[in-house]
Design an enzyme around this catalytic site. Structure first.
Site, PDB file in Angstrom:
ATOM      1  N   GLY A 179     -49.091  58.418 -21.111  1.00 14.37           N
ATOM      2  CA  GLY A 179     -49.947  58.162 -22.266  1.00 14.37           C
ATOM      3  C   GLY A 179     -49.170  57.890 -23.534  1.00 14.37           C
ATOM      4  O   GLY A 179     -49.505  56.992 -24.304  1.00 14.37           O
ATOM      5  N   ASN A 213     -56.527  58.929 -32.677  1.00 14.21           N
ATOM      6  CA  ASN A 213     -56.139  60.331 -32.909  1.00 14.21           C
ATOM      7  C   ASN A 213     -56.502  60.802 -34.317  1.00 14.21           C
ATOM      8  O   ASN A 213     -56.280  61.954 -34.653  1.00 14.21           O
ATOM      9  CB  ASN A 213     -54.641  60.542 -32.660  1.00 14.21           C
ATOM     10  CG  ASN A 213     -53.775  59.861 -33.704  1.00 14.21           C
ATOM     11  OD1 ASN A 213     -54.252  59.056 -34.494  1.00 14.21           O
ATOM     12  ND2 ASN A 213     -52.501  60.180 -33.714  1.00 14.21           N
ATOM     13  N   SER A 255     -50.840  70.943 -35.361  1.00 17.26           N
ATOM     14  CA  SER A 255     -51.406  70.245 -36.522  1.00 17.26           C
ATOM     15  C   SER A 255     -51.903  71.191 -37.617  1.00 17.26           C
ATOM     16  O   SER A 255     -51.715  70.892 -38.803  1.00 17.26           O
ATOM     17  CB  SER A 255     -52.534  69.313 -36.071  1.00 17.26           C
ATOM     18  OG  SER A 255     -51.999  68.275 -35.289  1.00 17.26           O
ATOM     19  N   TYR A 302     -40.234  67.632 -28.024  1.00 22.23           N
ATOM     20  CA  TYR A 302     -39.656  68.398 -29.134  1.00 22.23           C
ATOM     21  C   TYR A 302     -39.590  69.903 -28.864  1.00 22.23           C
ATOM     22  O   TYR A 302     -39.309  70.685 -29.769  1.00 22.23           O
ATOM     23  CB  TYR A 302     -40.384  68.105 -30.452  1.00 22.23           C
ATOM     24  CG  TYR A 302     -41.858  68.386 -30.434  1.00 22.23           C
ATOM     25  CD1 TYR A 302     -42.358  69.657 -30.665  1.00 22.23           C
ATOM     26  CD2 TYR A 302     -42.758  67.357 -30.193  1.00 22.23           C
ATOM     27  CE1 TYR A 302     -43.711  69.913 -30.637  1.00 22.23           C
ATOM     28  CE2 TYR A 302     -44.119  67.596 -30.163  1.00 22.23           C
ATOM     29  CZ  TYR A 302     -44.578  68.873 -30.387  1.00 22.23           C
ATOM     30  OH  TYR A 302     -45.923  69.115 -30.346  1.00 22.23           O
ATOM     31  N   THR A 349     -57.112  65.294 -30.167  1.00 22.69           N
ATOM     32  CA  THR A 349     -56.065  65.362 -29.153  1.00 22.69           C
ATOM     33  C   THR A 349     -56.713  65.332 -27.769  1.00 22.69           C
ATOM     34  O   THR A 349     -57.929  65.114 -27.629  1.00 22.69           O
ATOM     35  CB  THR A 349     -55.135  66.567 -29.416  1.00 22.69           C
ATOM     36  OG1 THR A 349     -54.062  66.514 -28.481  1.00 22.69           O
ATOM     37  CG2 THR A 349     -55.848  67.903 -29.298  1.00 22.69           C
ATOM     38  N   ILE A 399     -39.093  61.974 -27.411  1.00 20.14           N
ATOM     39  CA  ILE A 399     -40.337  62.394 -28.061  1.00 20.14           C
ATOM     40  C   ILE A 399     -40.706  63.826 -27.678  1.00 20.14           C
ATOM     41  O   ILE A 399     -41.581  64.418 -28.279  1.00 20.14           O
ATOM     42  CB  ILE A 399     -41.505  61.413 -27.832  1.00 20.14           C
ATOM     43  CG1 ILE A 399     -42.045  61.480 -26.410  1.00 20.14           C
ATOM     44  CG2 ILE A 399     -41.114  59.995 -28.186  1.00 20.14           C
ATOM     45  CD1 ILE A 399     -43.407  60.810 -26.307  1.00 20.14           C
ATOM     46  N   ASP A 406     -50.063  57.321 -33.737  1.00 19.09           N
ATOM     47  CA  ASP A 406     -48.917  57.727 -32.910  1.00 19.09           C
ATOM     48  C   ASP A 406     -47.748  56.743 -33.032  1.00 19.09           C
ATOM     49  O   ASP A 406     -46.587  57.153 -33.110  1.00 19.09           O
ATOM     50  CB  ASP A 406     -49.325  57.835 -31.437  1.00 19.09           C
ATOM     51  CG  ASP A 406     -50.111  59.107 -31.149  1.00 19.09           C
ATOM     52  OD1 ASP A 406     -49.983  60.076 -31.921  1.00 19.09           O
ATOM     53  OD2 ASP A 406     -50.862  59.126 -30.155  1.00 19.09           O
ATOM     54  N   GLY A 465     -40.251  56.300 -19.023  1.00 12.79           N
ATOM     55  CA  GLY A 465     -41.575  56.920 -18.959  1.00 12.79           C
ATOM     56  C   GLY A 465     -42.669  55.923 -19.273  1.00 12.79           C
ATOM     57  O   GLY A 465     -42.509  55.049 -20.131  1.00 12.79           O
ATOM     58  N   LYS A 493     -59.176  61.239 -26.795  1.00 16.52           N
ATOM     59  CA  LYS A 493     -58.719  60.114 -27.624  1.00 16.52           C
ATOM     60  C   LYS A 493     -59.442  58.808 -27.296  1.00 16.52           C
ATOM     61  O   LYS A 493     -59.709  58.005 -28.195  1.00 16.52           O
ATOM     62  CB  LYS A 493     -57.208  59.933 -27.480  1.00 16.52           C
ATOM     63  CG  LYS A 493     -56.401  61.051 -28.135  1.00 16.52           C
ATOM     64  CD  LYS A 493     -54.913  60.763 -28.042  1.00 16.52           C
ATOM     65  CE  LYS A 493     -54.107  61.794 -28.812  1.00 16.52           C
ATOM     66  NZ  LYS A 493     -52.694  61.411 -28.936  1.00 16.52           N
TER      67      LYS A 493
HETATM   68  P1  NAP Z   1     -48.106  61.877 -19.320  1.00 11.24           P
HETATM   69  O1  NAP Z   1     -49.111  60.830 -19.647  1.00 11.24           O
HETATM   70  O2  NAP Z   1     -48.474  62.983 -18.400  1.00 11.24           O
HETATM   71  O3  NAP Z   1     -46.799  61.122 -18.731  1.00 11.24           O
HETATM   72  C1  NAP Z   1     -45.717  61.867 -18.212  1.00 11.24           C
HETATM   73  C2  NAP Z   1     -44.514  60.952 -17.995  1.00 11.24           C
HETATM   74  O4  NAP Z   1     -43.420  61.784 -17.570  1.00 11.24           O
HETATM   75  C3  NAP Z   1     -44.731  59.906 -16.894  1.00 11.24           C
HETATM   76  O5  NAP Z   1     -43.968  58.769 -17.189  1.00 11.24           O
HETATM   77  C4  NAP Z   1     -44.168  60.643 -15.661  1.00 11.24           C
HETATM   78  O6  NAP Z   1     -43.748  59.788 -14.637  1.00 11.24           O
HETATM   79  C5  NAP Z   1     -42.974  61.319 -16.281  1.00 11.24           C
HETATM   80  N1  NAP Z   1     -42.522  62.462 -15.493  1.00 11.24           N
HETATM   81  C6  NAP Z   1     -43.086  63.686 -15.416  1.00 11.24           C
HETATM   82  N2  NAP Z   1     -42.380  64.474 -14.563  1.00 11.24           N
HETATM   83  C7  NAP Z   1     -41.369  63.710 -14.085  1.00 11.24           C
HETATM   84  C8  NAP Z   1     -40.293  63.939 -13.171  1.00 11.24           C
HETATM   85  N3  NAP Z   1     -40.125  65.144 -12.562  1.00 11.24           N
HETATM   86  N4  NAP Z   1     -39.433  62.935 -12.923  1.00 11.24           N
HETATM   87  C9  NAP Z   1     -39.577  61.737 -13.518  1.00 11.24           C
HETATM   88  N5  NAP Z   1     -40.574  61.447 -14.406  1.00 11.24           N
HETATM   89  C10 NAP Z   1     -41.460  62.425 -14.675  1.00 11.24           C
HETATM   90  O7  NAP Z   1     -47.576  62.603 -20.642  1.00 11.24           O
HETATM   91  P2  NAP Z   1     -47.487  61.987 -22.125  1.00 11.24           P
HETATM   92  O8  NAP Z   1     -48.749  62.290 -22.837  1.00 11.24           O
HETATM   93  O9  NAP Z   1     -47.021  60.582 -22.039  1.00 11.24           O
HETATM   94  O10 NAP Z   1     -46.363  62.943 -22.784  1.00 11.24           O
HETATM   95  C11 NAP Z   1     -45.026  62.889 -22.340  1.00 11.24           C
HETATM   96  C12 NAP Z   1     -44.173  63.829 -23.193  1.00 11.24           C
HETATM   97  O11 NAP Z   1     -44.190  63.412 -24.545  1.00 11.24           O
HETATM   98  C13 NAP Z   1     -44.682  65.279 -23.214  1.00 11.24           C
HETATM   99  O12 NAP Z   1     -43.561  66.132 -23.135  1.00 11.24           O
HETATM  100  C14 NAP Z   1     -45.343  65.427 -24.564  1.00 11.24           C
HETATM  101  O13 NAP Z   1     -45.264  66.749 -25.067  1.00 11.24           O
HETATM  102  C15 NAP Z   1     -44.491  64.495 -25.414  1.00 11.24           C
HETATM  103  N6  NAP Z   1     -45.223  63.939 -26.575  1.00 11.24           N
HETATM  104  C16 NAP Z   1     -44.669  64.102 -27.816  1.00 11.24           C
HETATM  105  C17 NAP Z   1     -45.327  63.585 -28.916  1.00 11.24           C
HETATM  106  C18 NAP Z   1     -44.726  63.769 -30.292  1.00 11.24           C
HETATM  107  O14 NAP Z   1     -45.455  63.656 -31.282  1.00 11.24           O
HETATM  108  N7  NAP Z   1     -43.442  63.998 -30.396  1.00 11.24           N
HETATM  109  C19 NAP Z   1     -46.530  62.879 -28.776  1.00 11.24           C
HETATM  110  C20 NAP Z   1     -47.063  62.729 -27.481  1.00 11.24           C
HETATM  111  C21 NAP Z   1     -46.393  63.268 -26.387  1.00 11.24           C
HETATM  112  P3  NAP Z   1     -44.770  59.369 -13.448  1.00 11.24           P
HETATM  113  O15 NAP Z   1     -45.626  58.279 -13.995  1.00 11.24           O
HETATM  114  O16 NAP Z   1     -43.880  58.957 -12.351  1.00 11.24           O
HETATM  115  O17 NAP Z   1     -45.574  60.612 -13.116  1.00 11.24           O
END
Ligand code: NAP
Length: 265
Positions: free
Chosen positions: A128, A86, A16, A212, A61, A210, A101, A125, A65
């Site tokens: 969060g 956020n 950010s 990147y 972040t 999502i 978001d 997925g 949040k």
């Molecule tokens: P989170 O709450 O930790 O959720 C992780 C997700 O990934 C869950 O659905 C989890 O499944 C799944 N997962 C993790 N390892 C896995 C595996 N080996 N096999 C299958 N599923 C798996 O994380 P989050 O905050 O939602 O973020 C997820 C991703 O989005 C991250 O990479 C983050 O950097 C990215 N993101 C990007 C932005 C953007 O602005 N572009 C914003 C937010 C997040 P389970 O429930 O089964 O554990």
């Protein structure tokens, strides 16, 4: 000087400051945007002090949040639907809380594709970030969202919040989907790829991720290899920053290639 911040724990990874720093210099604004490492113990004092020190607002972040949402005096509808914020604006002794978001996700998708909300969507997925994506798609009017998560119970819990969400098996059949969204961490640098079979998608389907880092995940590379439209995840981060910058610095900023390049430096 106009001041804003991003608060979190940890904070050093946050992109950010690069986003807002680029806009401040592009628009010639006498302002600063600083990353602040704020622990949960210090959160209350920080929110008291920042406005008194002249800050106009801050991004928030992980892991704060939900906590900042609970402390806000006013919340936007979209923040209320998330139960999390956020983007905070300090005004007249009050904290106004927003959650941008879902707007970031949708603006990025629309800027990068011709996607329309009239066909089923598959979301992979249920962490969060998935909640904002589901809210964005629901608000856009998507008729049906098929939600697939490795841990099914988490998908079941989210499906209770969104009437148009049906839970699908992990790694579902993509037939009939106009859009596929990866919200899992799979495909991120250091993680295994997301290996879902894209062959059932029609030629006009859109695939977005999502994640990147890298910009082109294995999922997006496979989709591009099939000739499908792909949208990477960086734009979500960039677009979600727009409302905060506008509120704090008085200028609605543009998301464009120059910003992308600055953030990727
Ligand atoms: P989170 O709450 O930790 O959720 C992780 C997700 O990934 C869950 O659905 C989890 O499944 C799944 N997962 C993790 N390892 C896995 C595996 N080996 N096999 C299958 N599923 C798996 O994380 P989050 O905050 O939602 O973020 C997820 C991703 O989005 C991250 O990479 C983050 O950097 C990215 N993101 C990007 C932005 C953007 O602005 N572009 C914003 C937010 C997040 P389970 O429930 O089964 O554990």
């Amino acid at each position: 000087m106009k001041l804003a911040a991003v608060i979190g724990d940890p904070i050093s990874h946050s992109k950010s400051p690069k986003v807002h720093g680029h806009w401040l210099s592009r628009y010639g604004i006498n302002g600063a945007y600083v990353p602040l490492h704020v622990t949960a113990d210090d959160l209350g004092q920080t929110l008291d002090l920042l406005p008194r020190l002249g800050f106009r607002g801050c991004n928030v972040t992980l892991p704060h949040k939900e906590a900042v949402f609970a402390r806000a005096d006013q919340v936007t509808d979209r923040a209320a639907r998330m139960g999390a914020a956020n983007t905070l604006t300090f005004r007249d002794g009050q904290i106004l809380a927003d959650n941008t978001d879902s707007l970031g996700f949708l603006s990025n998708l629309r800027a990068g594709s011709e996607w329309t909300a009239d066909t089923p969507v598959v979301v992979l997925g249920a962490g969060g970030a998935a909640r904002g994506v589901l809210d964005a798609l629901t608000q856009a009017g998507v008729p049906e969202i098929r939600l697939s998560n490795r841990t099914r119970a988490k998908a079941d819990a989210l499906a209770e919040l969104f009437p148009n969400v049906v839970v699908a098996e992990w790694l579902p059949d993509l037939s009939g989907a106009g859009l596929v969204v990866n919200t899992t961490a799979l495909g991120m640098a250091g993680q295994p790829p997301l290996e879902v079979d894209l062959t059932a998608l029609s030629a006009d389907a859109v695939v977005t991720d999502i994640v990147y880092t890298p910009l082109e995940t294995p999922l997006l590379a496979a989709a591009r290899g099939r000739g499908l439209t792909t949208v990477d995840g960086l734009g979500m981060l960039l677009h979600q920053a727009v409302p905060g910058f506008a509120a704090w610095f008085g200028q609605t900023p543009q998301v464009d290639d120059a910003l992308r390049a600055a953030v990727l430096e």
